[in-house]
Motif scaffolding. Structure first.
Motif, PDB file in Angstrom:
ATOM      1  N   PRO A  51       0.808  -1.230   0.000  1.00  0.00           N
ATOM      2  CA  PRO A  51       0.000   0.000   0.000  1.00  0.00           C
ATOM      3  C   PRO A  51       0.839   1.277   0.000  1.00  0.00           C
ATOM      4  O   PRO A  51       0.521   2.239  -0.689  1.00  0.00           O
ATOM      5  CB  PRO A  51      -0.834  -0.138   1.282  1.00  0.00           C
ATOM      6  CG  PRO A  51      -0.954  -1.615   1.492  1.00  0.00           C
ATOM      7  CD  PRO A  51       0.357  -2.181   1.033  1.00  0.00           C
ATOM      8  N   ALA A  52       1.926   1.293   0.770  1.00  0.00           N
ATOM      9  CA  ALA A  52       2.773   2.482   0.817  1.00  0.00           C
ATOM     10  C   ALA A  52       3.435   2.738  -0.538  1.00  0.00           C
ATOM     11  O   ALA A  52       3.532   3.883  -0.994  1.00  0.00           O
ATOM     12  CB  ALA A  52       3.839   2.322   1.897  1.00  0.00           C
ATOM     13  N   GLN A  53       3.895   1.670  -1.199  1.00  0.00           N
ATOM     14  CA  GLN A  53       4.510   1.823  -2.516  1.00  0.00           C
ATOM     15  C   GLN A  53       3.494   2.273  -3.560  1.00  0.00           C
ATOM     16  O   GLN A  53       3.814   3.058  -4.455  1.00  0.00           O
ATOM     17  CB  GLN A  53       5.157   0.505  -2.938  1.00  0.00           C
ATOM     18  CG  GLN A  53       6.401   0.159  -2.120  1.00  0.00           C
ATOM     19  CD  GLN A  53       6.878  -1.264  -2.356  1.00  0.00           C
ATOM     20  OE1 GLN A  53       6.079  -2.166  -2.658  1.00  0.00           O
ATOM     21  NE2 GLN A  53       8.173  -1.483  -2.205  1.00  0.00           N
ATOM     22  N   VAL A 242      -7.496   9.409  -2.404  1.00  0.00           N
ATOM     23  CA  VAL A 242      -7.362   8.433  -1.320  1.00  0.00           C
ATOM     24  C   VAL A 242      -8.161   7.179  -1.671  1.00  0.00           C
ATOM     25  O   VAL A 242      -7.674   6.043  -1.543  1.00  0.00           O
ATOM     26  CB  VAL A 242      -7.851   9.022   0.017  1.00  0.00           C
ATOM     27  CG1 VAL A 242      -7.892   7.937   1.105  1.00  0.00           C
ATOM     28  CG2 VAL A 242      -6.941  10.170   0.451  1.00  0.00           C
ATOM     29  N   TYR A 243      -9.390   7.386  -2.129  1.00  0.00           N
ATOM     30  CA  TYR A 243     -10.258   6.260  -2.478  1.00  0.00           C
ATOM     31  C   TYR A 243      -9.662   5.423  -3.608  1.00  0.00           C
ATOM     32  O   TYR A 243      -9.492   4.208  -3.484  1.00  0.00           O
ATOM     33  CB  TYR A 243     -11.642   6.778  -2.884  1.00  0.00           C
ATOM     34  CG  TYR A 243     -12.535   5.721  -3.484  1.00  0.00           C
ATOM     35  CD1 TYR A 243     -13.320   4.902  -2.680  1.00  0.00           C
ATOM     36  CD2 TYR A 243     -12.559   5.524  -4.871  1.00  0.00           C
ATOM     37  CE1 TYR A 243     -14.120   3.919  -3.246  1.00  0.00           C
ATOM     38  CE2 TYR A 243     -13.349   4.543  -5.435  1.00  0.00           C
ATOM     39  CZ  TYR A 243     -14.129   3.747  -4.624  1.00  0.00           C
ATOM     40  OH  TYR A 243     -14.900   2.761  -5.175  1.00  0.00           O
ATOM     41  N   LEU A 372      -0.331   9.975  -0.906  1.00  0.00           N
ATOM     42  CA  LEU A 372       0.494   9.687   0.266  1.00  0.00           C
ATOM     43  C   LEU A 372      -0.369   9.372   1.488  1.00  0.00           C
ATOM     44  O   LEU A 372      -0.063   8.459   2.259  1.00  0.00           O
ATOM     45  CB  LEU A 372       1.409  10.885   0.552  1.00  0.00           C
ATOM     46  CG  LEU A 372       2.463  11.187  -0.524  1.00  0.00           C
ATOM     47  CD1 LEU A 372       3.210  12.465  -0.191  1.00  0.00           C
ATOM     48  CD2 LEU A 372       3.431  10.023  -0.660  1.00  0.00           C
ATOM     49  N   VAL A 373      -1.462  10.120   1.660  1.00  0.00           N
ATOM     50  CA  VAL A 373      -2.392   9.851   2.755  1.00  0.00           C
ATOM     51  C   VAL A 373      -2.999   8.458   2.599  1.00  0.00           C
ATOM     52  O   VAL A 373      -3.162   7.720   3.583  1.00  0.00           O
ATOM     53  CB  VAL A 373      -3.499  10.928   2.803  1.00  0.00           C
ATOM     54  CG1 VAL A 373      -4.618  10.522   3.766  1.00  0.00           C
ATOM     55  CG2 VAL A 373      -2.908  12.271   3.224  1.00  0.00           C
ATOM     56  N   ALA A 374      -3.336   8.091   1.370  1.00  0.00           N
ATOM     57  CA  ALA A 374      -3.911   6.773   1.122  1.00  0.00           C
ATOM     58  C   ALA A 374      -2.959   5.666   1.548  1.00  0.00           C
ATOM     59  O   ALA A 374      -3.364   4.682   2.180  1.00  0.00           O
ATOM     60  CB  ALA A 374      -4.264   6.622  -0.356  1.00  0.00           C
ATOM     61  N   GLY A 375      -1.672   5.811   1.188  1.00  0.00           N
ATOM     62  CA  GLY A 375      -0.697   4.803   1.582  1.00  0.00           C
ATOM     63  C   GLY A 375      -0.590   4.672   3.089  1.00  0.00           C
ATOM     64  O   GLY A 375      -0.510   3.557   3.625  1.00  0.00           O
ATOM     65  N   ALA A 376      -0.616   5.835   3.780  1.00  0.00           N
ATOM     66  CA  ALA A 376      -0.524   5.803   5.240  1.00  0.00           C
ATOM     67  C   ALA A 376      -1.778   5.191   5.866  1.00  0.00           C
ATOM     68  O   ALA A 376      -1.694   4.331   6.754  1.00  0.00           O
ATOM     69  CB  ALA A 376      -0.305   7.218   5.772  1.00  0.00           C
TER      70      ALA A 376
END
Length: 417
Positions: A51-53, A242-243, A372-376
Motif C-alpha cells: 500500500p505504501a509503494q 485516497v479512495y 500519500l495519505v492513502a498509503g498511510a
C-alpha cells in the motif's frame, strides 16, 4: 446515412479542425486514464507492491501538477506553439510508457522505473492539458464556447471512467505491462491527428511568467464562485485520490475480483458517464446549471459508498462495484460538465491559460497529498476503513459550494472582471 449522422452531430463537430482537435484530445485523455489502472496493476501484479509503494506511485503521477502547473500556464501564454507542444507531449508519453513492457519482457522492470514513468507521464499530461485549453480558444468562436466546453469536458470526464475499464480489460487479456503498448498507440494516434490541424494560434504575450501567475491567482481569489469551486474541487480530488489509490488493492485482494471483472465493472461505469453526458443538459434546464453542479458533486463520491459494503461473495461484491461505478460515473459528468461550463463562462479569454494552470496546480496538485495519505491510511487502519473515510470526506467537499450563490444559478453566469 453518413450525411444524416453528420446532421445530427453538434455544430462544432462539422468543423474539420475542431473535430480532429477534439478527437485527438479525447484519445489522449483516454490514454491517460488507461495508464491510471495499467501502471498500478503492473505494480500490484508484476511487482507485488505494498500500500505504501502504491501511494508513492500515485503521488508521483500527480506531483507535477503541484510543482509545475502554475508556472506552466504562464509559460504557455508567453511562448505559444500550442499544437507543437501538444504533439511533443503525446510522443513523450508514448516513449515513456513503452519502456515498461520492454523492461518487463527483458526481466528488468523495477518499482523505481514505474515511479519515474509515472512522474514523466504526469508532467507531460499536465502540459498537454494546459496547452489544449488555449488552443481550444483559437478554434472555437465565443458563441459556441459552451457547446465546445461540454464536448471537451465531456470527453475528459468520460475518459475518467472508460479509461480504467478499458485498461482493466486489456490487463486481463494481455497482462498489465503489455496493456501499456495499446496506451502508447493511442498517444501516437493523437499526435498524428494534431499534426493534421491547421489553425492560427494566438500571439504569445510579452508579459513575464511571474506576472501571469499573480494575475491568474488574483482573478481566482477575487471571484467568489471560482474560489468556492476550487476549494470544493480540491477537497473532492483529495478524498477521491485516497479512495482510488486503495480501491484497486481492496477489490483485487480483499474482494478477490479478477482483472477481467475489474475491467468489466469499470467499463460499465463508462455507461453511467455516457448517460450523465446526455442528461446534463436536461438537468441544467430543469433544475439550473448551479444545482446540477451541486447534485453531481454529491452523487459522484457518494455512490462509491457501496464498494466498502463488499463481502467475501465475489458476485455480490462485483455487483456493488458495478452499481457504484455506474452511479458515480453519472455524478462525475453532472459535476464536471456543469462546473467546467460555469468556470469557462466566468473566465475572460485573457486569463484562460492562467486559470487553467491554477486549477491544475491547486486542484489536481492535492492528488499528491491524497496518494500519500492513502498509503498511510491503508497501512495504519486498513483498506476498508480508509475507503469509508474517503467517501465521507468526498461528500462533505460540496460544502464550500453552498456558501456562494451557485445553487441559485439557473443559467451560465456573466463573465467576471
Amino acid at each position: 446515412m453518413a450525411a444524416l449522422l453528420m446532421d445530427r452531430l453538434p455544430k462544432l463537430l462539422h468543423q474539420i479542425a475542431f473535430r480532429r482537435f477534439w478527437t485527438a484530445q479525447t484519445i489522449s485523455f483516454l490514454g491517460d486514464q488507461v495508464s491510471t489502472i495499467a501502471l498500478p496493476l503492473t505494480a500490484v501484479l508484476a511487482l507485488d507492491a505494498s500500500p505504501a509503494q502504491m501511494g508513492f506511485l500515485g503521488a508521483l503521477a500527480s506531483l507535477p501538477n503541484l510543482l509545475f502547473a502554475l508556472h506552466t500556464g504562464g509559460f504557455v501564454d508567453r511562448y505559444g506553439r500550442l499544437r507543437k507542444l501538444m504533439i511533443l507531449c503525446d510522443v513523450g508519453r508514448a516513449v515513456a510508457l513503452l519502456s515498461v513492457p520492454v523492461a518487463y519482457a527483458l526481466g528488468s522492470l523495477t518499482l523505481p522505473q514505474l515511479w519515474l514513468v509515472a512522474f514523466v507521464t504526469g508532467t507531460l499530461g499536465m502540459l498537454f492539458n494546459v496547452a489544449s485549453n488555449s488552443l481550444f480558444a483559437a478554434l472555437v468562436d465565443r458563441a459556441d464556447y459552451v457547446q465546445g466546453t461540454s464536448l471537451t469536458r465531456g470527453s475528459f470526464s468520460f475518459s475518467w471512467v472508460a479509461g480504467p475499464g478499458l485498461g482493466g480489460m486489456l490487463v486481463q487479456l494481455v497482462s498489465a505491462p503489455a496493456a501499456l503498448v495499446a496506451d502508447t498507440v493511442s498517444f501516437l494516434g493523437s499526435a498524428l491527428l494534431l499534426r493534421s490541424i491547421s489553425v492560427r494560434e494566438p500571439e504569445p504575450t510579452k508579459k513575464t511568467s511571474d506576472s501571469h501567475i499573480k494575475d491568474g491567482l488574483r482573478f481566482v481569489l477575487r471571484t467568489s464562485v471560482l474560489r468556492a469551486k476550487f476549494l470544493s474541487g480540491g477537497l473532492l480530488n483529495l478524498f477521491y485520490t485516497v479512495y482510488f489509490t486503495l480501491f484497486l488493492l481492496f477489490i483485487s485482494r480483499e474482494l478477490a475480483l479478477t482483472p477481467g471483472m475489474i475491467g468489466v465493472a469499470l467499463g460499465l461505469g463508462a455507461i453511467g458517464a455516457l448517460l450523465g453526458s446526455f442528461v446534463t443538459g436536461w438537468f441544467s434546464k430543469r433544475i439550473g446549471i448551479g444545482l446540477t453542479f451541486i447534485v453531481g458533486s454529491v452523487v459522484f463520491p457518494g455512490a462509491l459508498a457501496l464498494v466498502p459494503f463488499g463481502t467475501e461473495d465475489k458476485w455480490i461484491a462485483f455487483g456493488l462495484v458495478v452499481v457504484a461505478e455506474l452511479l458515480s460515473g453519472m455524478g462525475l459528468m453532472l459535476c464536471d460538465i456543469a462546473g467546467s461550463s460555469i468556470q469557462q463562462a466566468l473566465t475572460p479569454d485573457r486569463y484562460r491559460s492562467r486559470v487553467q494552470g491554477a486549477y491544475l496546480s491547486l486542484i489536481n496538485g492535492v492528488r499528491t497529498a491524497g496518494a500519500l495519505v492513502a498509503g498511510a491510511l491503508g497501512t495504519w487502519i486498513g483498506l476498508r476503513p480508509a475507503l469509508w473515510l474517503a467517501v465521507i470526506g468526498g461528500v462533505l467537499s460540496v460544502l464550500p459550494l453552498l456558501w456562494v450563490p451557485v445553487a441559485r444559478m439557473r443559467t451560465l453566469p456573466d463573465q467576471a472582471e
